[in-house]
Design a protein around this motif. Sequence first.
Motif, PDB file in Angstrom:
ATOM      1  N   GLY A  54       0.892  -1.166   0.047  1.00  0.00           N
ATOM      2  CA  GLY A  54       0.091   0.357   0.232  1.00  0.00           C
ATOM      3  C   GLY A  54       0.896   1.218   0.077  1.00  0.00           C
ATOM      4  O   GLY A  54       0.167   2.361   0.108  1.00  0.00           O
ATOM      5  N   GLY A  55       2.338   1.248  -0.180  1.00  0.00           N
ATOM      6  CA  GLY A  55       2.967   2.267  -0.193  1.00  0.00           C
ATOM      7  C   GLY A  55       3.877   2.258  -1.362  1.00  0.00           C
ATOM      8  O   GLY A  55       3.286   1.788  -2.525  1.00  0.00           O
ATOM      9  N   PHE A  56       5.047   3.132  -1.592  1.00  0.00           N
ATOM     10  CA  PHE A  56       5.835   2.992  -2.570  1.00  0.00           C
ATOM     11  C   PHE A  56       6.977   2.529  -2.193  1.00  0.00           C
ATOM     12  O   PHE A  56       7.722   3.087  -1.422  1.00  0.00           O
ATOM     13  N   ALA A  57       7.663   1.805  -2.967  1.00  0.00           N
ATOM     14  CA  ALA A  57       9.062   1.200  -3.014  1.00  0.00           C
ATOM     15  C   ALA A  57       9.933   2.335  -3.296  1.00  0.00           C
ATOM     16  O   ALA A  57      11.026   2.325  -2.656  1.00  0.00           O
ATOM     17  N   GLN A  58       9.840   3.097  -4.236  1.00  0.00           N
ATOM     18  CA  GLN A  58      10.494   4.265  -4.614  1.00  0.00           C
ATOM     19  C   GLN A  58       9.573   5.208  -5.106  1.00  0.00           C
ATOM     20  O   GLN A  58       8.593   5.292  -5.825  1.00  0.00           O
ATOM     21  N   PHE A  59      10.095   6.528  -4.925  1.00  0.00           N
ATOM     22  CA  PHE A  59       9.310   7.840  -5.355  1.00  0.00           C
ATOM     23  C   PHE A  59      10.214   9.045  -5.767  1.00  0.00           C
ATOM     24  O   PHE A  59      11.171   9.376  -4.751  1.00  0.00           O
ATOM     25  N   VAL A  60      10.061   9.447  -6.959  1.00  0.00           N
ATOM     26  CA  VAL A  60      11.030  10.430  -7.311  1.00  0.00           C
ATOM     27  C   VAL A  60      10.538  11.651  -7.678  1.00  0.00           C
ATOM     28  O   VAL A  60       9.550  11.517  -8.560  1.00  0.00           O
ATOM     29  N   ASP A  62      10.917  15.828  -9.156  1.00  0.00           N
ATOM     30  CA  ASP A  62      11.428  16.935  -9.780  1.00  0.00           C
ATOM     31  C   ASP A  62      10.772  18.370  -9.531  1.00  0.00           C
ATOM     32  O   ASP A  62       9.805  18.112  -9.846  1.00  0.00           O
ATOM     33  N   GLY A  63      11.607  19.437  -9.254  1.00  0.00           N
ATOM     34  CA  GLY A  63      11.286  20.504  -9.236  1.00  0.00           C
ATOM     35  C   GLY A  63      10.899  20.837  -7.504  1.00  0.00           C
ATOM     36  O   GLY A  63      10.325  22.248  -7.129  1.00  0.00           O
ATOM     37  N   VAL A  64      11.318  19.977  -6.786  1.00  0.00           N
ATOM     38  CA  VAL A  64      11.252  20.177  -5.212  1.00  0.00           C
ATOM     39  C   VAL A  64      12.656  19.956  -4.591  1.00  0.00           C
ATOM     40  O   VAL A  64      13.305  19.232  -5.214  1.00  0.00           O
ATOM     41  N   SER A  65      13.064  20.964  -4.128  1.00  0.00           N
ATOM     42  CA  SER A  65      14.473  21.084  -3.466  1.00  0.00           C
ATOM     43  C   SER A  65      14.721  19.826  -2.345  1.00  0.00           C
ATOM     44  O   SER A  65      13.602  19.210  -1.838  1.00  0.00           O
ATOM     45  N   ALA A  66      15.881  19.606  -2.256  1.00  0.00           N
ATOM     46  CA  ALA A  66      16.081  18.658  -0.998  1.00  0.00           C
ATOM     47  C   ALA A  66      15.714  19.049   0.245  1.00  0.00           C
ATOM     48  O   ALA A  66      15.029  17.965   1.076  1.00  0.00           O
ATOM     49  N   GLU A  67      15.711  20.147   0.436  1.00  0.00           N
ATOM     50  CA  GLU A  67      15.348  20.651   1.729  1.00  0.00           C
ATOM     51  C   GLU A  67      13.600  20.751   1.803  1.00  0.00           C
ATOM     52  O   GLU A  67      13.141  20.085   2.848  1.00  0.00           O
ATOM     53  N   GLN A  68      12.904  20.922   0.904  1.00  0.00           N
ATOM     54  CA  GLN A  68      11.713  20.752   0.889  1.00  0.00           C
ATOM     55  C   GLN A  68      11.009  19.295   1.023  1.00  0.00           C
ATOM     56  O   GLN A  68      10.326  19.097   1.666  1.00  0.00           O
ATOM     57  N   TRP A  69      11.885  18.480   0.083  1.00  0.00           N
ATOM     58  CA  TRP A  69      11.349  17.196   0.049  1.00  0.00           C
ATOM     59  C   TRP A  69      11.535  16.675   1.617  1.00  0.00           C
ATOM     60  O   TRP A  69      10.808  15.660   2.064  1.00  0.00           O
ATOM     61  N   LYS A  70      12.769  16.844   2.126  1.00  0.00           N
ATOM     62  CA  LYS A  70      12.960  16.557   3.472  1.00  0.00           C
ATOM     63  C   LYS A  70      11.698  17.154   4.423  1.00  0.00           C
ATOM     64  O   LYS A  70      11.222  16.142   5.494  1.00  0.00           O
ATOM     65  N   ALA A  71      11.302  18.334   4.360  1.00  0.00           N
ATOM     66  CA  ALA A  71      10.298  18.945   4.944  1.00  0.00           C
ATOM     67  C   ALA A  71       9.085  18.032   4.875  1.00  0.00           C
ATOM     68  O   ALA A  71       8.232  18.001   5.976  1.00  0.00           O
ATOM     69  N   ILE A  72       8.681  17.641   3.773  1.00  0.00           N
ATOM     70  CA  ILE A  72       7.453  17.144   3.531  1.00  0.00           C
ATOM     71  C   ILE A  72       7.262  16.038   4.389  1.00  0.00           C
ATOM     72  O   ILE A  72       6.152  15.862   4.727  1.00  0.00           O
ATOM     73  N   GLY A  73       8.237  14.986   4.588  1.00  0.00           N
ATOM     74  CA  GLY A  73       8.018  13.873   5.495  1.00  0.00           C
ATOM     75  C   GLY A  73       7.954  12.545   4.836  1.00  0.00           C
ATOM     76  O   GLY A  73       8.549  12.447   3.674  1.00  0.00           O
ATOM     77  N   PRO A  74       7.203  11.734   5.221  1.00  0.00           N
ATOM     78  CA  PRO A  74       7.108  10.310   4.879  1.00  0.00           C
ATOM     79  C   PRO A  74       6.824  10.432   3.347  1.00  0.00           C
ATOM     80  O   PRO A  74       6.021  11.025   2.810  1.00  0.00           O
ATOM     81  N   LEU A  75       7.007   9.137   2.510  1.00  0.00           N
ATOM     82  CA  LEU A  75       6.385   8.841   1.170  1.00  0.00           C
ATOM     83  C   LEU A  75       4.890   8.959   1.377  1.00  0.00           C
ATOM     84  O   LEU A  75       4.464   8.208   2.270  1.00  0.00           O
ATOM     85  N   PRO A  76       4.073   9.041   0.304  1.00  0.00           N
ATOM     86  CA  PRO A  76       2.693   9.302   0.256  1.00  0.00           C
ATOM     87  C   PRO A  76       2.388   7.667   0.197  1.00  0.00           C
ATOM     88  O   PRO A  76       3.140   6.845  -0.137  1.00  0.00           O
ATOM     89  N   ARG A  77       1.016   7.200   0.551  1.00  0.00           N
ATOM     90  CA  ARG A  77       0.472   6.180   0.288  1.00  0.00           C
ATOM     91  C   ARG A  77      -0.280   6.092  -0.859  1.00  0.00           C
ATOM     92  O   ARG A  77      -0.487   6.978  -1.541  1.00  0.00           O
TER      93      ARG A  77
END
Length: 384
Positions: A54-60, A62-77
């Motif tokens: 029910g989740g994602f093995a990989q999620f890539v 583009d257009g989101v900085s590394a800092e933004q991606w870290k702040a977003i939190g866990p991968l979506p379901r």
Amino acid sequence: MTNGPGAGIPAVSTAILAMSRHLEVRDVLKTIVASARELLDAEYAALGVPDDHGGFAQFVVDGVSAEQWKAIGPLPRQHGILAAMLHNATPERLADVREDPRFGGWPAAHPDMSDFLGLPVADGDEILGALFLANKRCPAPPSRGNGCRFTEEDERLLGILAQHAAIALTNARLYERSRELTIAGERARLAHELHDAVAQKLFSLRLTAQAATALVDRDPARAKDELHQVAALAAEAADELRAAVVELRPAGLDEDGLVATLRSQTQVLDRAHSARVTFAAHCVRALPAAQEEAMLRVAQEALHNALRHSGAGHVEVTLTRNGQGALLRIADNGCGFDPGTVRRAGRHLGLVSMRDRAGGVGGKLTVESEPGKGTAVEMEVPGG
């Protein structure tokens, strides 16, 4: 960027070529996402590869900085619109994703998105992932606050890209799987050889030690000789172990290249064995990855034979440029063998395997040997 009929197809072709350059799955995923975002001039793009839970093995993204991606939190379901693309294999083109009844909100740090275009990446009936874009850029400020919106032409172009993305991703997975199988096969072979070689040495070591024990009282001189033999057998067993550990390590070809990898392995073997092992390279250019892999494996096999079976005092490895390709030579001054018995020797010395490796990359293997005059193994490849 404008995506009319004239501009779209060349752009798709460029994106497809970019995807075909990579063989590692992660690199392919990143190229797909970046290509899709550039192709349709979107602010954001992402591709999720589902797992079985029910989740994602990989999620890539583009257009989101590394800092933004870290702040977003866990991968979506796998829920909402993502689930719809994964489970129903249908495209989703929305004027405003936030107004869709399936929309469930975003984490606080998630960028705001409005217009949305998503397609499944499928190989036949198997859905490999969900590719989506958001916030199409406008050549001029939009009159409304919900973006420029993706068009039918955008959907068609992304559909073409998604089809080729499925091929690129499938090929990358097959490549990685083949590498895993190759490594597993090599390790199984080495483990078997290690077991046989060391088991023989330890068995001899045990018998010799027992003989020395029996002779200590009645023949101390012979007991001393046997103990010297124990020390020699123990040293040989240690050499076998060290050599096997060298071969079991990852080759490092991707990071270091063939020349550096061969130099490193011959240096370790030189330290591990009583025979002198040397390496020299002359004007060698980089070769296709498959050829470098094959040359490394042939060198390892030939070195293994020379150090374990030939009784050589010196083994010389040379790698030289040969036109657009390269010539690898492993020569020893050991006992040699009669080429007339090559069929019988081939099974013992792995010559069939080495010839198969050379032929598999468009090269050829030659073996020169004569009893009492050593052996030379040469592998020639044409280059790329």
